[in-house]
Design an enzyme around this catalytic site. Structure first.
Site, PDB file in Angstrom:
ATOM      1  N   ASP A   1       0.843  -1.197   0.000  1.00 47.31           N
ATOM      2  CA  ASP A   1       0.000   0.000   0.000  1.00 47.31           C
ATOM      3  C   ASP A   1       0.882   1.252   0.000  1.00 47.31           C
ATOM      4  OD1 ASP A   1      -1.784   2.030   0.571  1.00 47.31           O
ATOM      5  OD2 ASP A   1      -2.737   0.993   2.267  1.00 47.31           O
ATOM      6  N   ILE A   2       0.684   2.143  -0.957  1.00 46.87           N
ATOM      7  CA  ILE A   2       1.511   3.369  -0.983  1.00 46.87           C
ATOM      8  C   ILE A   2       1.255   4.248   0.242  1.00 46.87           C
ATOM      9  CG2 ILE A   2       1.827   3.465  -3.506  1.00 46.87           C
ATOM     10  CD1 ILE A   2      -0.340   5.772  -3.482  1.00 46.87           C
TER      11      ILE A   2
ATOM     12  N   THR B   1      -4.231  14.023 -13.883  1.00 49.44           N
ATOM     13  CA  THR B   1      -5.329  13.950 -14.845  1.00 49.44           C
ATOM     14  C   THR B   1      -5.780  15.352 -15.252  1.00 49.44           C
ATOM     15  OG1 THR B   1      -7.694  13.462 -14.975  1.00 49.44           O
ATOM     16  CG2 THR B   1      -6.798  13.650 -12.785  1.00 49.44           C
ATOM     17  N   ASP B   2      -6.347  15.451 -16.444  1.00 54.08           N
ATOM     18  CA  ASP B   2      -6.887  16.746 -16.875  1.00 54.08           C
ATOM     19  C   ASP B   2      -8.108  17.151 -16.044  1.00 54.08           C
ATOM     20  OD1 ASP B   2      -8.724  14.909 -17.877  1.00 54.08           O
ATOM     21  OD2 ASP B   2      -8.776  15.747 -19.902  1.00 54.08           O
ATOM     22  N   GLU B   3      -8.660  16.184 -15.273  1.00 53.12           N
ATOM     23  CA  GLU B   3      -9.869  16.500 -14.501  1.00 53.12           C
ATOM     24  C   GLU B   3      -9.589  17.519 -13.393  1.00 53.12           C
ATOM     25  OE1 GLU B   3     -12.501  13.172 -13.717  1.00 53.12           O
ATOM     26  OE2 GLU B   3     -11.662  12.071 -15.401  1.00 53.12           O
TER      27      GLU B   3
ATOM     28  N   PRO C   1     -26.014   2.030 -20.300  1.00 50.37           N
ATOM     29  CA  PRO C   1     -26.416   3.204 -19.521  1.00 50.37           C
ATOM     30  C   PRO C   1     -25.659   4.468 -19.933  1.00 50.37           C
ATOM     31  CG  PRO C   1     -24.987   1.793 -18.216  1.00 50.37           C
ATOM     32  CD  PRO C   1     -25.124   1.124 -19.542  1.00 50.37           C
ATOM     33  N   VAL C   2     -26.359   5.371 -20.623  1.00 54.29           N
ATOM     34  CA  VAL C   2     -25.738   6.651 -21.011  1.00 54.29           C
ATOM     35  C   VAL C   2     -26.261   7.723 -20.055  1.00 54.29           C
ATOM     36  CG1 VAL C   2     -25.639   8.406 -22.824  1.00 54.29           C
ATOM     37  CG2 VAL C   2     -25.420   5.975 -23.409  1.00 54.29           C
TER      38      VAL C   2
ATOM     39  N   SER D   1      -9.478   5.522  -9.061  1.00 55.21           N
ATOM     40  CA  SER D   1      -9.531   6.279 -10.317  1.00 55.21           C
ATOM     41  C   SER D   1     -10.931   6.485 -10.890  1.00 55.21           C
ATOM     42  CB  SER D   1      -8.684   5.547 -11.371  1.00 55.21           C
ATOM     43  OG  SER D   1      -9.296   4.312 -11.710  1.00 55.21           O
TER      44      SER D   1
ATOM     45  N   LYS E   1      -7.029  14.253  -6.691  1.00 54.32           N
ATOM     46  CA  LYS E   1      -5.875  14.298  -7.611  1.00 54.32           C
ATOM     47  C   LYS E   1      -5.245  15.699  -7.587  1.00 54.32           C
ATOM     48  CE  LYS E   1      -4.586  11.457 -10.065  1.00 54.32           C
ATOM     49  NZ  LYS E   1      -3.606  10.353  -9.850  1.00 54.32           N
TER      50      LYS E   1
ATOM     51  N   TYR F   1     -13.037  12.624  -6.727  1.00 55.84           N
ATOM     52  CA  TYR F   1     -11.857  12.072  -7.418  1.00 55.84           C
ATOM     53  C   TYR F   1     -10.928  13.194  -7.873  1.00 55.84           C
ATOM     54  CZ  TYR F   1      -9.076  10.473 -11.416  1.00 55.84           C
ATOM     55  OH  TYR F   1      -8.048  10.247 -12.297  1.00 55.84           O
ATOM     56  N   SER F   2     -11.465  14.147  -8.651  1.00 58.84           N
ATOM     57  CA  SER F   2     -10.576  15.179  -9.197  1.00 58.84           C
ATOM     58  C   SER F   2     -10.001  16.055  -8.089  1.00 58.84           C
ATOM     59  CB  SER F   2     -11.278  16.009 -10.268  1.00 58.84           C
ATOM     60  OG  SER F   2     -12.461  16.588  -9.791  1.00 58.84           O
TER      61      SER F   2
ATOM     62  N   ALA G   1      -3.777   4.741  -7.624  1.00 58.10           N
ATOM     63  CA  ALA G   1      -4.851   5.663  -7.249  1.00 58.10           C
ATOM     64  C   ALA G   1      -6.172   4.935  -7.257  1.00 58.10           C
ATOM     65  CB  ALA G   1      -4.916   6.831  -8.236  1.00 58.10           C
TER      66      ALA G   1
HETATM   67  P1  NAD Z   1      -6.874   1.818 -12.306  1.00 64.95           P
HETATM   68  O1  NAD Z   1      -7.972   2.032 -11.319  1.00 64.95           O
HETATM   69  O2  NAD Z   1      -7.096   0.912 -13.460  1.00 64.95           O
HETATM   70  O3  NAD Z   1      -5.560   1.284 -11.549  1.00 64.95           O
HETATM   71  C1  NAD Z   1      -5.146   1.777 -10.308  1.00 64.95           C
HETATM   72  C2  NAD Z   1      -4.163   0.767  -9.715  1.00 64.95           C
HETATM   73  O4  NAD Z   1      -3.700   1.306  -8.460  1.00 64.95           O
HETATM   74  C3  NAD Z   1      -4.780  -0.596  -9.408  1.00 64.95           C
HETATM   75  O5  NAD Z   1      -3.928  -1.621  -9.857  1.00 64.95           O
HETATM   76  C4  NAD Z   1      -4.871  -0.620  -7.880  1.00 64.95           C
HETATM   77  O6  NAD Z   1      -4.755  -1.934  -7.340  1.00 64.95           O
HETATM   78  C5  NAD Z   1      -3.710   0.266  -7.496  1.00 64.95           C
HETATM   79  N1  NAD Z   1      -3.871   0.870  -6.162  1.00 64.95           N
HETATM   80  C6  NAD Z   1      -4.979   1.465  -5.656  1.00 64.95           C
HETATM   81  N2  NAD Z   1      -4.752   1.876  -4.395  1.00 64.95           N
HETATM   82  C7  NAD Z   1      -3.465   1.537  -4.101  1.00 64.95           C
HETATM   83  C8  NAD Z   1      -2.645   1.733  -2.967  1.00 64.95           C
HETATM   84  N3  NAD Z   1      -3.110   2.322  -1.853  1.00 64.95           N
HETATM   85  N4  NAD Z   1      -1.366   1.292  -3.010  1.00 64.95           N
HETATM   86  C9  NAD Z   1      -0.887   0.668  -4.114  1.00 64.95           C
HETATM   87  N5  NAD Z   1      -1.628   0.458  -5.227  1.00 64.95           N
HETATM   88  C10 NAD Z   1      -2.906   0.896  -5.217  1.00 64.95           C
HETATM   89  O7  NAD Z   1      -6.470   3.280 -12.777  1.00 64.95           O
HETATM   90  P2  NAD Z   1      -5.917   3.795 -14.203  1.00 64.95           P
HETATM   91  O8  NAD Z   1      -7.062   4.138 -15.058  1.00 64.95           O
HETATM   92  O9  NAD Z   1      -4.879   2.859 -14.673  1.00 64.95           O
HETATM   93  O10 NAD Z   1      -5.226   5.156 -13.748  1.00 64.95           O
HETATM   94  C11 NAD Z   1      -3.865   5.194 -13.337  1.00 64.95           C
HETATM   95  C12 NAD Z   1      -3.486   6.615 -12.989  1.00 64.95           C
HETATM   96  O11 NAD Z   1      -3.687   7.453 -14.120  1.00 64.95           O
HETATM   97  C13 NAD Z   1      -4.333   7.212 -11.861  1.00 64.95           C
HETATM   98  O12 NAD Z   1      -3.486   7.966 -11.031  1.00 64.95           O
HETATM   99  C14 NAD Z   1      -5.329   8.109 -12.576  1.00 64.95           C
HETATM  100  O13 NAD Z   1      -5.702   9.188 -11.762  1.00 64.95           O
HETATM  101  C15 NAD Z   1      -4.518   8.562 -13.778  1.00 64.95           C
HETATM  102  N6  NAD Z   1      -5.278   8.904 -15.005  1.00 64.95           N
HETATM  103  C16 NAD Z   1      -6.206   8.025 -15.512  1.00 64.95           C
HETATM  104  C17 NAD Z   1      -6.853   8.342 -16.721  1.00 64.95           C
HETATM  105  C18 NAD Z   1      -7.851   7.385 -17.343  1.00 64.95           C
HETATM  106  O14 NAD Z   1      -8.474   7.723 -18.358  1.00 64.95           O
HETATM  107  N7  NAD Z   1      -8.012   6.167 -16.836  1.00 64.95           N
HETATM  108  C19 NAD Z   1      -6.576   9.544 -17.368  1.00 64.95           C
HETATM  109  C20 NAD Z   1      -5.613  10.409 -16.828  1.00 64.95           C
HETATM  110  C21 NAD Z   1      -4.975  10.067 -15.647  1.00 64.95           C
HETATM  111  P1  TYD Z   2     -15.609   7.449 -17.297  1.00 66.47           P
HETATM  112  O1  TYD Z   2     -15.087   6.348 -18.167  1.00 66.47           O
HETATM  113  O2  TYD Z   2     -16.150   7.109 -15.951  1.00 66.47           O
HETATM  114  O3  TYD Z   2     -14.446   8.547 -17.205  1.00 66.47           O
HETATM  115  P2  TYD Z   2     -14.485  10.062 -16.572  1.00 66.47           P
HETATM  116  O4  TYD Z   2     -15.716  10.250 -15.797  1.00 66.47           O
HETATM  117  O5  TYD Z   2     -13.271  10.050 -15.697  1.00 66.47           O
HETATM  118  O6  TYD Z   2     -14.374  10.975 -17.751  1.00 66.47           O
HETATM  119  O7  TYD Z   2     -16.778   8.198 -18.091  1.00 66.47           O
HETATM  120  C1  TYD Z   2     -16.543   8.801 -19.342  1.00 66.47           C
HETATM  121  C2  TYD Z   2     -17.816   9.540 -19.725  1.00 66.47           C
HETATM  122  O8  TYD Z   2     -18.865   8.582 -19.938  1.00 66.47           O
HETATM  123  C3  TYD Z   2     -18.333  10.480 -18.641  1.00 66.47           C
HETATM  124  O9  TYD Z   2     -18.879  11.659 -19.254  1.00 66.47           O
HETATM  125  C4  TYD Z   2     -19.446   9.698 -17.968  1.00 66.47           C
HETATM  126  C5  TYD Z   2     -19.984   8.837 -19.091  1.00 66.47           C
HETATM  127  N1  TYD Z   2     -20.520   7.516 -18.676  1.00 66.47           N
HETATM  128  C6  TYD Z   2     -21.813   7.121 -19.075  1.00 66.47           C
HETATM  129  O10 TYD Z   2     -22.529   7.866 -19.779  1.00 66.47           O
HETATM  130  N2  TYD Z   2     -22.274   5.901 -18.671  1.00 66.47           N
HETATM  131  C7  TYD Z   2     -21.523   5.059 -17.896  1.00 66.47           C
HETATM  132  O11 TYD Z   2     -22.024   3.959 -17.533  1.00 66.47           O
HETATM  133  C8  TYD Z   2     -20.203   5.463 -17.518  1.00 66.47           C
HETATM  134  C9  TYD Z   2     -19.336   4.577 -16.667  1.00 66.47           C
HETATM  135  C10 TYD Z   2     -19.742   6.694 -17.935  1.00 66.47           C
END
Ligand code: NAD
Ligand code: TYD
Length: 340
Positions: free
Chosen positions: A59-60, A125-127, A208-209, A85, A157, A153-154, A83
Site C-alpha cells: 500500500d503506498i 489527470t486533466d480533470e 447506460p448513457v 480512479s 488528484k 476524485y478530481s 490511485a
Molecule cells: P486503475 O484504477 O485501473 O488502476 C489503479 C491501480 O492502483 C490498481 O492496480 C490498484 O490496485 C492500485 N492501487 C490502488 N490503491 C493503491 C494503494 N493504496 N497502493 C498501491 N496500489 C494501489 O487506474 P488507471 O485508469 O490505470 O489510472 C492510473 C493513474 O492514471 C491514476 O493515477 C489516474 O488518476 C490517472 N489517469 C487516468 C486516466 C484514465 O483515463 N483512466 C486519465 C488520466 C490520468
Molecule cells: P468514465 O469512463 O467514468 O471517465 P471520466 O468520468 O473520468 O471521464 O466516463 C466517461 C464519460 O462517460 C463520462 O462523461 C461519464 C460517461 N458515462 C456514461 O454515460 N455511462 C456510464 O455507464 C459510464 C461509466 C460513464
C-alpha cells in the site's frame, strides 16, 4: 536505472510496465500495487517472467512499509500511477480517495526525499482543471489553467498535485507532473465507459448513457500516454507540468454509437439514465508544450485506436469476463440497479 512503478496492476500502469520492461531491458522495473478491485495480476502475465521485472504487493499509504522498501531498494525513479480512479466510486465513497490519492502520494514524496530519489513523477489527470462549457469549442486546458475541481476524485488528484509542487518548491525534490485526458485501450477495467459499453453490447445488455450523452471527453490511446510519460521522466524539466492529449474529442453518445456500429449491434440498446451528480461537461487538452518541448506526437487517432481496442476486447474475453463474474457484479447492481 531502478524504476518503481506504483499501480502497475491497473489499466495505465499495467500498459506502462509492459512498455518499459520491453523497451529498456537494462533497467529494473519494480511494480508495487495493493491489488485493490482494480488491480489484476493477469494483466502482467506477458511480462512476469522477464528478468528486469518484479512485483511487490503493498500500500503506498503504509508509511512504515514504504520507508522500509525505499531503504532496501534504493530506487532511482518513482512513477506514481497508484490511485482510486473512478469518479462514480468517488461520489459514493470519497474517503478512500483521500487515503490513497492524497495521503499515499505524500508518503511516497516523503520516501523520495528521505532516500534521494532522482525523479518523482506524478501521473495526474486533466480533470484537475474542472470542465469547459459545451458551447466554447475554442477553449482548451493549458498547463496554466487554474485548478478547479468538481468531483471527490478530481479534488483528491488536485490535492496530490499541490503537494507534489510544494515538495519541489520547499524541499527541492525533483518532480514532474503529467495531466492526461481520458485513456482507452487494452486492460481497462470494465467500469469505465469504453470497456463497459463493449462488454455490455456484446451481451446485448442495456447501455447506460448518463444524461443526454452530450458530455465531451478527449480520448487518448493508452500507449500514447505511456510514451509521453517515459519522455517526461527522461527529458522533462524538473518542477514542470505537462498536459497530454491528442485532440480527439467525442460526445459520449458518439463513442457509444461507434462501438455499436463496429460490433454490428442495434442502437436500441442505448438507455438514458439519471445523470452523474456534478457531471463535468467537456474536457479538452492543449498538448502544445509536450509537442514543442519534448517532440511528442500521438501515434493513434480515435478512429485508428478504437477498432484495434474493440478487437482486443473481442480477443481477450477471458480477461474481462473473469472480472465481470466477481465482486464487480455487486458494484454494478449498486451503481446502476435502480437506474436501468
Ligand atoms: P486503475 O484504477 O485501473 O488502476 C489503479 C491501480 O492502483 C490498481 O492496480 C490498484 O490496485 C492500485 N492501487 C490502488 N490503491 C493503491 C494503494 N493504496 N497502493 C498501491 N496500489 C494501489 O487506474 P488507471 O485508469 O490505470 O489510472 C492510473 C493513474 O492514471 C491514476 O493515477 C489516474 O488518476 C490517472 N489517469 C487516468 C486516466 C484514465 O483515463 N483512466 C486519465 C488520466 C490520468
Ligand atoms: P468514465 O469512463 O467514468 O471517465 P471520466 O468520468 O473520468 O471521464 O466516463 C466517461 C464519460 O462517460 C463520462 O462523461 C461519464 C460517461 N458515462 C456514461 O454515460 N455511462 C456510464 O455507464 C459510464 C461509466 C460513464
Amino acid at each position: 536505472m531502478k524504476i518503481l512503478v506504483t499501480g502497475g496492476a491497473g489499466f495505465i500502469g499495467g500498459n506502462f510496465v509492459h512498455y518499459m520492461v520491453n523497451k529498456y531491458p537494462e533497467d529494473e522495473i519494480v511494480n508495487l500495487d495493493l491489488l485493490t478491485y482494480a488491480g489484476n495480476l493477469e494483466t502482467l502475465k506477458p511480462v512476469e517472467d522477464k528478468k528486469n521485472y518484479r512485483f511487490i504487493k503493498g500500500d503506498i499509504a503504509d508509511r512504515d512499509f514504504i520507508m522500509e522498501l525505499f531503504q532496501k531498494e534504493k530506487f532511482d525513479v518513482v512513477i506514481n500511477f497508484a490511485a482510486e480512479s473512478h469518479v462514480d466510486r468517488s461520489i459514493s465513497d470519497p474517503g478512500i480517495f483521500v487515503q490513497t490519492n492524497v495521503l499515499g502520494t505524500v508518503v511516497l514524496l516523503d520516501a523520495c526525499r528521505a532516500f534521494q530519489v532522482k525523479r518523482f513523477h506524478q501521473v495526474s489527470t486533466d480533470e484537475v482543471y474542472g470542465d469547459l462549457p459545451l458551447d466554447r469549442p475554442d477553449l482548451f486546458f493549458t498547463e496554466e489553467t487554474p485548478l478547479h475541481t468538481s468531483s471527490p476524485y478530481s479534488s483528491s488528484k488536485a490535492s496530490a498535485d499541490l503537494f507534489v509542487m510544494a515538495y519541489h518548491r520547499t524541499y527541492g525534490l525533483p518532480v514532474t507532473i503529467s495531466r492526461c485526458s481520458n485513456n482507452y485501450g487494452p486492460y481497462q477495467f470494465p467500469e469505465k465507459l469504453i470497456p463497459l459499453m463493449i462488454s455490455r453490447a456484446l451481451a446485448e445488455e442495456q447501455l447506460p448513457v448518463y444524461g443526454k450523452g452530450d458530455n465531451v471527453r478527449d480520448w487518448l490511446h493508452v500507449l500514447d500516454h505511456c510514451i509521453a510519460i517515459d519522455l517526461i521522466v527522461r527529458k522533462g524539466r524538473e518542477g514542470e507540468v505537462y498536459n497530454i492529449g491528442g485532440h480527439n474529442e467525442r460526445t459520449n453518445l458518439e463513442v457509444v454509437k461507434t462501438i455499436l456500429k463496429a460490433l454490428g449491434k442495434s442502437e436500441d440498446l442505448i438507455h438514458y439514465v439519471t445523470d452523474r451528480p456534478g457531471h463535468d461537461r467537456r474536457y479538452a487538452i492543449d498538448p502544445t508544450k509536450m509537442e514543442q518541448e519534448l517532440g511528442w506526437k500521438p501515434i493513434y487517432t480515435f478512429d485508428t485506436g478504437i477498432p484495434e481496442t474493440i478487437d482486443w476486447y473481442l480477443n481477450h474475453k477471458e480477461w474481462w469476463q473473469n472480472i465481470l463474474s466477481g465482486e464487480y457484479k455487486n458494484y454494478f447492481e449498486k451503481m446502476y440497479g435502480e437506474r436501468l
